[in-house]
Structure formats: C-alpha cells, structure tokens
Design a protein around this motif. Structure first.
Motif, PDB file in Angstrom:
ATOM      1  N   PRO A  22      -6.162   2.653   1.188  1.00 49.66           N
ATOM      2  CA  PRO A  22      -7.538   2.341   1.613  1.00 49.66           C
ATOM      3  C   PRO A  22      -8.549   3.400   1.178  1.00 49.66           C
ATOM      4  CG  PRO A  22      -5.994   1.933   3.409  1.00 49.66           C
ATOM      5  CD  PRO A  22      -5.239   2.651   2.341  1.00 49.66           C
ATOM      6  N   GLU A  23      -8.171   4.698   1.316  1.00 51.49           N
ATOM      7  CA  GLU A  23      -9.075   5.770   0.927  1.00 51.49           C
ATOM      8  C   GLU A  23      -9.250   5.800  -0.600  1.00 51.49           C
ATOM      9  OE1 GLU A  23      -6.316   6.395   2.936  1.00 51.49           O
ATOM     10  OE2 GLU A  23      -7.527   6.188   4.768  1.00 51.49           O
ATOM     11  N   GLU A  78       0.841  -1.186   0.000  1.00 56.51           N
ATOM     12  CA  GLU A  78       0.000   0.000   0.000  1.00 56.51           C
ATOM     13  C   GLU A  78       0.882   1.243   0.000  1.00 56.51           C
ATOM     14  OE1 GLU A  78      -2.762  -0.151   3.222  1.00 56.51           O
ATOM     15  OE2 GLU A  78      -3.972  -1.719   2.294  1.00 56.51           O
ATOM     16  N   LYS A 130      -9.064   3.278  -2.675  1.00 56.60           N
ATOM     17  CA  LYS A 130      -9.937   2.163  -3.072  1.00 56.60           C
ATOM     18  C   LYS A 130     -11.403   2.573  -2.958  1.00 56.60           C
ATOM     19  CE  LYS A 130      -7.230  -1.968  -1.866  1.00 56.60           C
ATOM     20  NZ  LYS A 130      -7.210  -3.167  -0.990  1.00 56.60           N
TER      21      LYS A 130
END
Length: 603
Positions: free
Chosen positions: A173-174, A158, A176
């Motif tokens: 994560p954000e 990541e 995605k």
C-alpha cells in the motif's frame, strides 16, 4: 461498481514521438515491467510494427477478430502473441521493453495496452514463460530476494518492495502511494480511477417482456381525428411516465406476436392498446418491452415470498431471508446479471422498498469446466460431456464428487474422464472398508490408535472448515486420506465409521445414506448433527518445516511446535544440505517464526 484505482503511466516509444499509455492497479510493480503488450485493435499497432514483423502481426490481428472477449481472456487458454519489433522505454530506468501484441489485452478496457510484470501477474507470467521473456521479482512475501527461475506461478499478493529503487522495503500500500506521487512529480503519470461497466441496452423489440410504462403525445394534422386510422406524429422527445395508480401496464392479447422488420416491434400492431385518449389529447404507448433481465434482476426477492398475491414480498419474509448470504454464479453472470441486480436493488433501497443497500453478502464465481482438449465445451468442437452418460456408467455420486475434486471452485479446469474412474475407486474403497463394520465382532467397543484418532479429528475439522470456505476439492482429498488410513486398520470402530459417513454425506449423499443405514442409523443422516472434534487432537506436537538459505528451500526438519531458536540451530547444525550452502560464509541474519519460517541469510 467496476471501480479500479491505480495510475496511468506514459512509456516513450523508441524512435517515435508518440507515447504508449497504460493503466495499472499495481504501480508499485513498475520496476518489474519486462515487456509491453498491446491489444490487436490498438490504433498504434500498425504504425509501431516494423516491416520485418508486419506480415505475422497483421495475420495474428486478423485471427483474433472472431474471438469473444471471454475466449480471449480465459486463464486456461494457450497464450498466443507476436512481437511487433518495436520497443518502449521504461519511464524510470530507461530500459528497452519489447512490445508484443496479444489477444488477452482488450482494446475496450483501460488504454488497450499493458505493462507486463510477469512475476506478479498470472497472465503476464504464463505469457513470459511461453515466449521466454524475463521474470523479475519486485514484490517479496518476506522482504528477501528470490530466484524466479524455479517459480511455477506468479506471486500476486501484497508484500514488500524489492529491486525497486526508492520503493525498497515498503509494504505494497505504501509503495503504491509513493510510486504514484513520484510519477506525478516527474510528469510521467497520473493517479486514475477507472470503471469497467457495460452499457445496458434495456429495451427489446419483441412482444414477450414487461411493457415499459411510458407514453408520448401524438400530433394529428388538420382533418385527422384518429391516429389508428390517419397519419400522425409521435413526439418521442416528450416521454410521460404512467401514473403509479395505473400500473401495471399489461400486454395486449395478440394473435400474431412474431417479430418483423418494423423497428417499433410487434406491439405497434396492437393499435387499440397503443393509442389512447386523455382529456381530448391522443397519446401513444411505448412499444418496446423490457429485457428478461428486468425480472431476473429482482427474482431473489420474489423467491422469498412467491405466493403473495398482494405485494411483491412481505416485510416478514424479507426480514427472515434477506440479504442473500452467498451467491454462486458463473463469471459470465458478473456483468450480464449480478451488476444490474445490484443497480436494481439500490434503486429499490432508495425507494424504501428494501432495507439493505446490497442484495448479496458474498459472491463466488464457479470456474468453467472445459473439454478434455482444454477448450470450452461446445457441440461444434465435439468435446461436450453428457452428465447422464457419466451417471449411467459411474453413478451420480462419482460425478458429484469428481466435479468437487477437480480443483478450486473458482478455477477453470479441464474434464478428465479418467479422473471420474479414480473417484469411483475411492468411493468403492470407502464402501468396502466401512459397509460391514457393524457386523464385525467388537466393532462397538473398538478404538483407534493415537495416530489414526488424530487423523480422524483433523479430518472432521478440515472438512467442516473447507465446506464453509468452499474449498471442496481439499475436503475430498482429506476424506481420501482418511479412507486409506481406515482401510489399513484391521477393526474399524463403529463410531469412527459413522463419523466418516457423516463427513462423506455432503459430497456423496447416496452412498453415505446407504453406509449410515448399514452402520445402524434408523433415520436419514440428514437429521444428524455434524460431527465434533477435540481441538487438542488436531494440533501436532511435532511439525515439519522447510529450511531456507537466502530464501531458497534447501532442507526440511522436524521440530516440536514450541521449539526455541537454539533447538532449531541444533537440529540443522549438521544437516549436509544446509551446510553445503552455508559453510565458509558469514551469517547475516537468522529468521525463525515457529511453525512457519526458518531462513538463514548468509554472505
């Protein structure tokens, strides 16, 4: 189990009305897609392929038919494929993406098609390098832009989105979540959860195996009284579970238990066992047996209390041993055993038989060892290595250490006989350096110089940590470095030699035991405590750091660990390799993370 979260995305096909649908667990990397790959069995393969590519594409498809899924998806195999001549259109940018067919994409998983993001997927990267396809970085470890031309592997971790339009600057994560929302709003894709599970055909048409504790009602025509002698009908649609009080159902003794053409299996020949009466009604037992997985799914529970004749295992044994701390098994084990062991264990948990919902705390897949020709070992390929012959020629310790030194435990790696010879030389050097230390005058009082003492303590720390993390190859490497240092010392201290023997023992136990005895050990070193180390001696006051300019390594500099930004600037101010890329340019940013990063951003 087998759960993947991501998105399904539709790619328009140039000149066609159909869409090419893909599933990805990394929708944040969509801007990095540079080509598409479909499985050889994909239904659109023939319609998509252009006439000039048809012969090669179909020949490639035919060559894949006999390959197993494991052979097709092996990381180490040479990447193969053919260009179909067709193009997909990127759903956001509209860019033309060439569509390839390759065997590493399986029609049985996902949609049978993938968007290839070579900068951030290992297989995609290797395929792109093999066929000269573009590699575009869209996830950066530090938020800076990097040139992928010099990359030797994909960046799969990541990071921070770059070259990704509205995603730029967002962590993975954000990014995605933002991409999935964008796709759904624009009607280009949907959030999707996928499961990759293999159906478990549980029954076997053979004698050996646990009988399945199920029976069925039997109908007899008028005038018939015994299904063992007369025509009958078994009502298979009405299964009845054997009462718990009648368990276990035991196999009957058969003189002939060989399989036959009868799909009912050998047990159908045991008529007196198969048919029985209850309250005047005839019944027939299930004649299929359970597969070997039925026992292996819970063998670890029996192992903790194997001599218990009253129960599967005692509560005391379970509390003492379960759950299993570490399970090491091959990747082919992942579905064919471990997945079902978890299913089985969860059933036992629901029944109150076990106290934990999961049987194994940690799972590690050891990589397969290939032949010297980089192919899976098999007699047909003539590349099988007989370990007995290696032991006979080089010794058991050499074989053992070499297997740990070959590479990361999880990696697939090829066997190299020359590597065994190199490990043998390392062990011989360790023996020649340390075996006679006790006989040297003053060995008990000798001390190491500061640099060697630091290396010894660093090695104790590293080997211990590497064993805990199963980084066995780097632990062996550390022992080799320490051996070379000790070999250059005129008088090796006795305590240092004994510490080395203890560190070597998990890797080369036979040689280490011999060393230990020669160094004065009176009992097996297996009973000795693991060596300790001084933390202060494992930390260097001076560290070497790379100096980057716009994310590219341009030089290296040695600094005190506690160096300030001013110290760093002074150290690199006259470095010609740095000046060559900064002179005449404006400094936009100076990034300094002590002990980790020096990066000048200029423009």
């Amino acid at each position: 189990m087998g759960r993947s979260e991501g998105a399904e995305v539709d790619f328009a096909l140039e000149g066609r009305s159909e869409k090419l649908r893909i599933f990805t667990t990394r929708p944040d990397t969509l801007f990095g897609a540079t080509y598409m790959v479909i499985a050889p069995e994909h239904p659109l393969l023939e319609p998509l392929t252009t006439p000039d590519r048809r012969q090669k594409v179909l020949a490639y498809r035919d060559s894949v038919v006999s390959k197993s899924d494991m052979d097709r998806t092996a990381l180490t195999k040479t990447k193969t494929g053919e260009f179909t001549g067709a193009y997909a259109l990127h759903p956001i940018t509209g860019a033309r993406l060439p569509i390839w067919v390759a065997d590493f994409v399986l029609g049985s998983y996902g949609t049978g098609a993938i968007m290839s993001v070579p900068a951030h997927d290992e297989r995609d990267f290797e395929f792109a390098r093999a066929f000269g396809l573009p590699v575009v970085e869209v996830v950066s470890p530090d938020g800076q832009l990097h040139d992928t031309a010099a990359w030797t592997e994909a960046f799969t971790a990541e990071g921070v989105a770059v070259r990704s339009g509205f995603l730029d600057g967002q962590r993975t994560p954000e990014a995605k979540a933002a991409m999935i929302s964008h796709l759904e709003q624009k009607g280009l894709g949907t959030r999707r959860v996928q499961y990759r599970l293999r159906d478990w055909v549980f029954s076997r048409q053979r004698y050996w195996g646990e009988p399945i504790p199920v029976y069925f009602p039997v109908d007899l025509p008028p005038g018939s009284t015994d299904p063992r002698k007369h025509p009958h009908t078994v009502r298979y649609g009405e299964p009845i579970a054997v009462a718990e009080s009648e368990l276990p159902v035991r196999l009957p003794e058969l003189e002939d238990f060989k399989p036959s053409d009868d799909p009912a299996g050998p047990l159908s020949r045991a008529l007196d066992w198969r048919f029985f009466q209850k309250d005047g009604q005839w019944y027939a037992r299930e004649t299929n047996t359970m597969p070997q997985w039925a026992g292996s799914c819970w063998y670890y529970l029996r192992f903790i209390d194997p001599h218990n004749t009253q129960e599967a295992f005692s509560k005391e044994a379970y509390d003492a041993w379960m759950p299993v701390d570490l399970y090491v098994g091959g990747s082919e084990h992942a579905v064919l055993h471990l997945l079902y062991a978890r299913f089985w264990h969860k059933v036992l948990f629901d029944c109150g038989v076990v106290s934990h919902p999961e049987p194994f705390g940690k799972l590690v897949h050891q990589g397969m060892i290939l032949g010297e020709n980089n192919e899976k070992m098999s007699k047909s390929r003539g590349n099988v290595v007989n370990p007995d012959e290696v032991v006979q020629k080089h010794g058991a310790d050499s074989l053992r250490v070499y297997e740990m030194f070959m590479g990361p435990l999880e990696a697939v790696k090829p066997w190299q006989t020359q590597g065994v010879t190199g490990v043998r030389r390392f062990l011989e050097r360790a023996w020649n350096t340390l075996a006679f230390v006790k006989e040297e005058p003053g060995a008990a009082e000798a001390t190491l110089d500061e640099e060697s003492l630091r290396l010894l303590h660093k090695t104790v720390k590293k080997v211990g940590e590497d064993i805990e993390a199963l980084r066995l190859n780097t632990a062996v490497s550390a022992l080799m470095i320490l051996t070379n240092r000790l070999a250059d010392i005129p008088h090796v201290p006795l305590e240092a030699a004994k510490t080395f023997a203890l560190l070597l023992s998990p890797f080369a136990p036979h040689l280490a035991e011999e060393l230990w005895e020669r160094l004065g050990g009176t009992k097996s070193l297996a009973y000795e405590p693991w060596p300790s180390y001084d933390v202060a001696l494992t930390v260097d006051d001076v560290v070497e750091m790379g100096v980057q300019v716009n994310g590219k390594l341009r030089s290296k500099v040695k600094l005190r660990r506690d160096a300030t930004e001013a110290d760093v600037r002074a150290a690199i101010a006259s470095d010609p390799n740095v000046l060559a890329h900064t002179q005449g340019k404006t400094e936009k940013k100076f990034v300094y993370v002590p002990g980790r990063i020096i990066n000048l951003v200029v423009g």
